[in-house]
Design a protein around this motif. Structure first.
Motif, PDB file in Angstrom:
ATOM      1  N   ALA A  36      29.681 -43.313-112.134  1.00 38.52           N
ATOM      2  CA  ALA A  36      29.644 -43.436-110.898  1.00 38.52           C
ATOM      3  C   ALA A  36      30.788 -44.557-110.705  1.00 38.52           C
ATOM      4  N   THR A  37      31.769 -44.228-109.646  1.00 38.18           N
ATOM      5  CA  THR A  37      32.694 -45.415-109.247  1.00 38.18           C
ATOM      6  C   THR A  37      32.334 -46.295-108.328  1.00 38.18           C
ATOM      7  N   LYS A  38      32.823 -47.651-108.359  1.00 36.12           N
ATOM      8  CA  LYS A  38      32.374 -48.546-107.708  1.00 36.12           C
ATOM      9  C   LYS A  38      32.000 -48.283-106.245  1.00 36.12           C
ATOM     10  N   ALA A  39      33.063 -47.541-105.483  1.00 34.55           N
ATOM     11  CA  ALA A  39      32.859 -47.254-104.281  1.00 34.55           C
ATOM     12  C   ALA A  39      31.794 -46.247-103.883  1.00 34.55           C
ATOM     13  N   GLU A  40      31.278 -45.354-104.686  1.00 37.95           N
ATOM     14  CA  GLU A  40      30.098 -44.821-104.623  1.00 37.95           C
ATOM     15  C   GLU A  40      28.916 -45.315-104.444  1.00 37.95           C
TER      16      GLU A  40
ATOM     17  N   ALA B 178       5.740 -40.150-121.676  1.00 38.32           N
ATOM     18  CA  ALA B 178       5.072 -40.858-122.614  1.00 38.32           C
ATOM     19  C   ALA B 178       5.059 -42.336-122.283  1.00 38.32           C
ATOM     20  N   TYR B 179       4.196 -43.196-123.032  1.00 44.61           N
ATOM     21  CA  TYR B 179       4.460 -44.664-122.869  1.00 44.61           C
ATOM     22  C   TYR B 179       4.605 -45.082-124.344  1.00 44.61           C
ATOM     23  N   GLY B 180       5.451 -45.792-124.507  1.00 46.37           N
ATOM     24  CA  GLY B 180       5.736 -46.615-125.798  1.00 46.37           C
ATOM     25  C   GLY B 180       5.098 -48.016-125.857  1.00 46.37           C
ATOM     26  N   TYR B 181       5.652 -48.880-126.378  1.00 48.47           N
ATOM     27  CA  TYR B 181       5.184 -50.297-126.341  1.00 48.47           C
ATOM     28  C   TYR B 181       5.926 -51.063-125.091  1.00 48.47           C
ATOM     29  N   GLY B 182       5.509 -50.839-123.773  1.00 51.79           N
ATOM     30  CA  GLY B 182       6.075 -51.595-122.813  1.00 51.79           C
ATOM     31  C   GLY B 182       7.024 -50.825-122.239  1.00 51.79           C
ATOM     32  N   TRP B 183       7.268 -49.786-122.487  1.00 55.07           N
ATOM     33  CA  TRP B 183       8.278 -48.945-121.881  1.00 55.07           C
ATOM     34  C   TRP B 183       7.845 -47.467-121.507  1.00 55.07           C
ATOM     35  N   ARG B 184       8.186 -47.024-120.415  1.00 51.81           N
ATOM     36  CA  ARG B 184       7.938 -45.449-120.320  1.00 51.81           C
ATOM     37  C   ARG B 184       9.014 -44.480-120.674  1.00 51.81           C
ATOM     38  N   LEU B 185       8.747 -43.291-121.277  1.00 51.72           N
ATOM     39  CA  LEU B 185       9.765 -42.550-121.847  1.00 51.72           C
ATOM     40  C   LEU B 185       9.636 -41.197-121.184  1.00 51.72           C
ATOM     41  N   ALA B 186      10.903 -40.574-121.082  1.00 51.55           N
ATOM     42  CA  ALA B 186      10.843 -39.180-120.121  1.00 51.55           C
ATOM     43  C   ALA B 186      12.287 -38.446-120.607  1.00 51.55           C
ATOM     44  N   ASP B 187      12.126 -37.303-120.412  1.00 51.16           N
ATOM     45  CA  ASP B 187      13.557 -36.696-120.527  1.00 51.16           C
ATOM     46  C   ASP B 187      14.046 -36.372-118.943  1.00 51.16           C
ATOM     47  N   VAL B 188      15.229 -36.550-118.672  1.00 44.53           N
ATOM     48  CA  VAL B 188      15.721 -36.310-117.300  1.00 44.53           C
ATOM     49  C   VAL B 188      16.965 -35.383-117.587  1.00 44.53           C
ATOM     50  N   ASP B 189      16.990 -34.151-116.913  1.00 45.96           N
ATOM     51  CA  ASP B 189      18.139 -33.089-117.162  1.00 45.96           C
ATOM     52  C   ASP B 189      18.743 -33.159-118.565  1.00 45.96           C
ATOM     53  N   GLY B 190      17.466 -33.218-119.328  1.00 43.58           N
ATOM     54  CA  GLY B 190      17.879 -33.083-120.816  1.00 43.58           C
ATOM     55  C   GLY B 190      18.479 -34.502-121.716  1.00 43.58           C
ATOM     56  N   ALA B 191      18.473 -35.256-120.843  1.00 41.87           N
ATOM     57  CA  ALA B 191      18.924 -36.906-121.126  1.00 41.87           C
ATOM     58  C   ALA B 191      17.718 -37.656-121.308  1.00 41.87           C
TER      59      ALA B 191
ATOM     60  N   VAL C 266      20.378 -42.498-111.309  1.00 39.74           N
ATOM     61  CA  VAL C 266      19.930 -41.634-112.556  1.00 39.74           C
ATOM     62  C   VAL C 266      20.886 -40.251-112.299  1.00 39.74           C
ATOM     63  N   LYS C 267      20.808 -39.824-111.028  1.00 38.99           N
ATOM     64  CA  LYS C 267      21.595 -38.392-111.187  1.00 38.99           C
ATOM     65  C   LYS C 267      23.002 -38.414-111.089  1.00 38.99           C
ATOM     66  N   ARG C 268      23.545 -39.780-110.856  1.00 40.58           N
ATOM     67  CA  ARG C 268      24.916 -40.010-111.178  1.00 40.58           C
ATOM     68  C   ARG C 268      25.418 -39.810-112.668  1.00 40.58           C
ATOM     69  N   TYR C 269      24.617 -40.026-113.374  1.00 42.61           N
ATOM     70  CA  TYR C 269      24.879 -39.742-114.867  1.00 42.61           C
ATOM     71  C   TYR C 269      24.170 -38.506-115.600  1.00 42.61           C
ATOM     72  N   THR C 270      23.326 -37.886-115.014  1.00 43.71           N
ATOM     73  CA  THR C 270      22.412 -36.827-115.773  1.00 43.71           C
ATOM     74  C   THR C 270      22.789 -35.621-114.997  1.00 43.71           C
ATOM     75  N   ARG C 271      23.244 -35.557-113.604  1.00 42.54           N
ATOM     76  CA  ARG C 271      23.354 -34.256-112.950  1.00 42.54           C
ATOM     77  C   ARG C 271      24.177 -34.587-111.624  1.00 42.54           C
ATOM     78  N   PRO C 272      25.620 -35.074-112.029  1.00 41.91           N
ATOM     79  CA  PRO C 272      26.209 -35.573-110.543  1.00 41.91           C
ATOM     80  C   PRO C 272      26.188 -34.376-109.720  1.00 41.91           C
ATOM     81  N   ASP C 273      25.922 -34.792-108.400  1.00 38.55           N
ATOM     82  CA  ASP C 273      25.815 -33.632-107.412  1.00 38.55           C
ATOM     83  C   ASP C 273      25.879 -34.355-106.012  1.00 38.55           C
ATOM     84  N   PRO C 274      26.749 -34.079-105.251  1.00 38.54           N
ATOM     85  CA  PRO C 274      27.049 -34.629-103.933  1.00 38.54           C
ATOM     86  C   PRO C 274      26.094 -34.688-102.984  1.00 38.54           C
ATOM     87  N   SER C 275      25.140 -33.642-103.132  1.00 46.19           N
ATOM     88  CA  SER C 275      24.101 -33.392-102.108  1.00 46.19           C
ATOM     89  C   SER C 275      22.893 -34.196-102.576  1.00 46.19           C
TER      90      SER C 275
END
Length: 516
Positions: A25-29, A316-329, A375-384
């Motif tokens: 993501a750019t600073k302007a974005e 899932a829950y780890g030790y004090g963290w939530r874990l998931a996959d987002v768009d394959g990441a 998150v979407k800026r990094y996993t699925r960039p989409d201007p919409s």
């Protein structure tokens, strides 16, 4: 330890490797997103920071410590990080495991002989790891009225004692239900194993070695530390400060579950530590313990929102963290919520990216929308996939919620005369919450919790039902009041969507004497 989540481990290992260069993501974005969120949600203050490939690439703040006071928020301003404290508590425990002072599978009673649960077998069998992964069988938020609203006089000894009276809603280790009380117990286990109070341990094991210089926990003085954001709630078009700090911020019972305050600079140092690959000059924590903290320990429900917004396949829950996959990441995250304060920490380790959100106002939707857009800026960039897009989706969710999940109309209410409740007046006791008084206040009847002074209010009637209208507006979950039998009193949330920490349903009051 990992057999119960073996399928999740295999799924996690199968996630496609992300490329560090994909999606930036750019600073302007980010500036545009930042401004849109502040404007749309009328936030009193927001701080946002992003780490990419080991460097802070974005840090910005806006707003004031107290809206209208002229003191601007900056990257050194302290915010309540709330439940993002939990990952600091588990890191403290992991450091003790690395030092050979503790094992994850130690029975809790090894360290706290007085510990017990409603089922004695569960109390004997519960391990340190079980304190951290929300698998106790208790209702979500069970016993949280011993922690919030603050201030109150419940101690950590009260928490440990009270757990023996909280009835589970399912079998031990049978499923996920978010819990705060057992993190208090975990803090006491750390203190017993580490030979120092929890507050001292987390400073020694986390803040000092990681350079989190402004973080505060335990007792401290507001003006000596300075630059402390205050929580706000919305009243009409205004943000009103609530539960403002006095000169001395006291140590609280809930510190291990949600009592830490940190600045944006501190939290970016925290994020940077976790994004650094294990073993690459990161001797603070062993590879084994870093992996344990982020290993799926307890499956979590996969919500419709996660499936539709993020194409998620596991949670899932780890030790004090939530874990998931987002768009394959792979995503590692947690949120924090206290009255008038919202936080979020999100890591995308495969992409070398992490970000921090800190808000000092009513910011639940703002946090959700801002976190999702980033998150979407990094996993699925989409201007919409804009602020407006996700804000509209949240509005649609609210509009489509069934009537049974919405707060009823209680606007036509009137005080109940004490004479109408003459046979019910008295002092009632719950075995974990203690005593409350239902007594005369002039012509009215007032309910007052003896150990939680903010839980005091006048009884009112709405149709055929009665509710308690709390005096303090920041106690934002009114309670239905019922008397199932002559000597019994029960409370329940008026709004079914109210925060689960208002666990009125876990209370079972019995009348013990008349009004004093």
């Amino acid at each position: 330890m990992m057999k119960r989540c073996g399928l999740l481990v295999l799924l996690l290992a199968a996630l496609p490797a992300a490329h560090a260069e994909a999606g930036r993501a750019t600073k302007a974005e980010v500036d545009a997103v930042f401004d849109q969120v502040v404007t749309r949600y009328r936030l009193p203050g927001l701080a946002l920071g992003i780490v990419e490939d080991g460097k802070v690439v974005y840090a910005r703040s806006a707003g004031e410590l107290v809206e209208g006071d002229g003191h601007k928020i900056d990257s050194a301003t302290l915010f309540k990080v709330a439940s993002n404290t939990k990952s600091m508590t588990t890191a403290t425990l992991a450091r003790l495991v690395d030092a050979g002072k503790l094992r994850w599978d130690d029975p809790v009673v090894r360290w706290l002989p007085d510990f017990r649960m409603y089922d004695p077998w569960v109390g004997r069998e519960m391990q340190v790891r079980d304190l951290l992964i929300h698998n106790s069988g208790l209702r979500a938020g069970a016993g949280d009225l011993m922690l919030w609203p603050e201030p109150n006089t419940f101690t950590r000894a009260d928490i440990i004692h009270g757990l023996g009276y909280l009835k589970p809603q399912r079998s031990f280790r049978a499923g996920y239900d978010y819990d705060n009380l057992l993190y208090i117990v975990a803090g006491e286990v750390a203190a017993a194993a580490g030979g120092a109070p929890y507050e001292q341990l987390v400073r020694r094991e986390v803040f000092e070695p990681l350079g989190m210089r402004r973080c505060q926990v335990g007792q401290w003085r507001r003006d000596e530390v300075g630059n402390v954001a205050q929580p706000h709630m919305r009243q009409g078009e205004r943000n009103i400060p609530v539960r403002s700090d006095g000169e001395v911020i006291a140590a609280t019972t809930m510190d291990p579950a949600g009592g830490v305050r940190c600045s944006l600079d501190d939290m970016l140092a925290w994020v940077g530590t976790w994004l650094k690959p294990a073993g690459e000059g990161n001797g603070w924590l062993s590879r084994e313990q870093r992996e344990a903290l982020w290993a799926p320990q307890m499956p979590m429900p996969l919500s419709r929102r996660m499936r539709e917004w993020d194409n998620s396949h596991f949670s899932a829950y780890g030790y004090g963290w939530r874990l998931a996959d987002v768009d394959g990441a792979f995503k590692v995250s947690h949120t924090g919520t206290l009255m008038g304060m919202y936080s979020m920490v999100t890591l995308l380790p495969d992409k070398g990216v992490g970000f921090v959100i800190l808000i000092n106002g009513e910011g639940e939707q703002a946090r959700t929308v801002l976190g999702q857009v980033l998150v979407k800026r990094y996993t699925r960039p989409d201007p919409s996939l804009t602020v407006a897009h996700y804000a509209d989706l949240l509005a649609q969710e609210d509009a489509s919620r069934p009537g049974t999940e919405k707060a009823p109309d209680t606007s036509k209410r009137k005080p109940v005369k004490a004479s109408e409740l003459a046979s019910r007046l008295g002092v009632y006791r719950d075995p974990w919450f203690g005593e409350v008084s239902l007594c005369r206040d002039g012509d009215a009847a007032r309910l007052h919790a003896h150990k939680s002074p903010m839980l005091t209010g006048i009884v009112q009637r709405v149709g055929k039902r009665m509710l308690v209208n709390w005096d303090d507006d920041s106690v934002d979950a009114e309670a239905w009041l019922d008397f199932p039998q002559a000597t019994q009193m029960r409370l329940a949330k008026v709004d079914p969507q109210a925060d689960f920490s208002y666990d009125y349903e876990d209370l079972a009051f019995e009348r013990v004497r008349g009004c004093d």
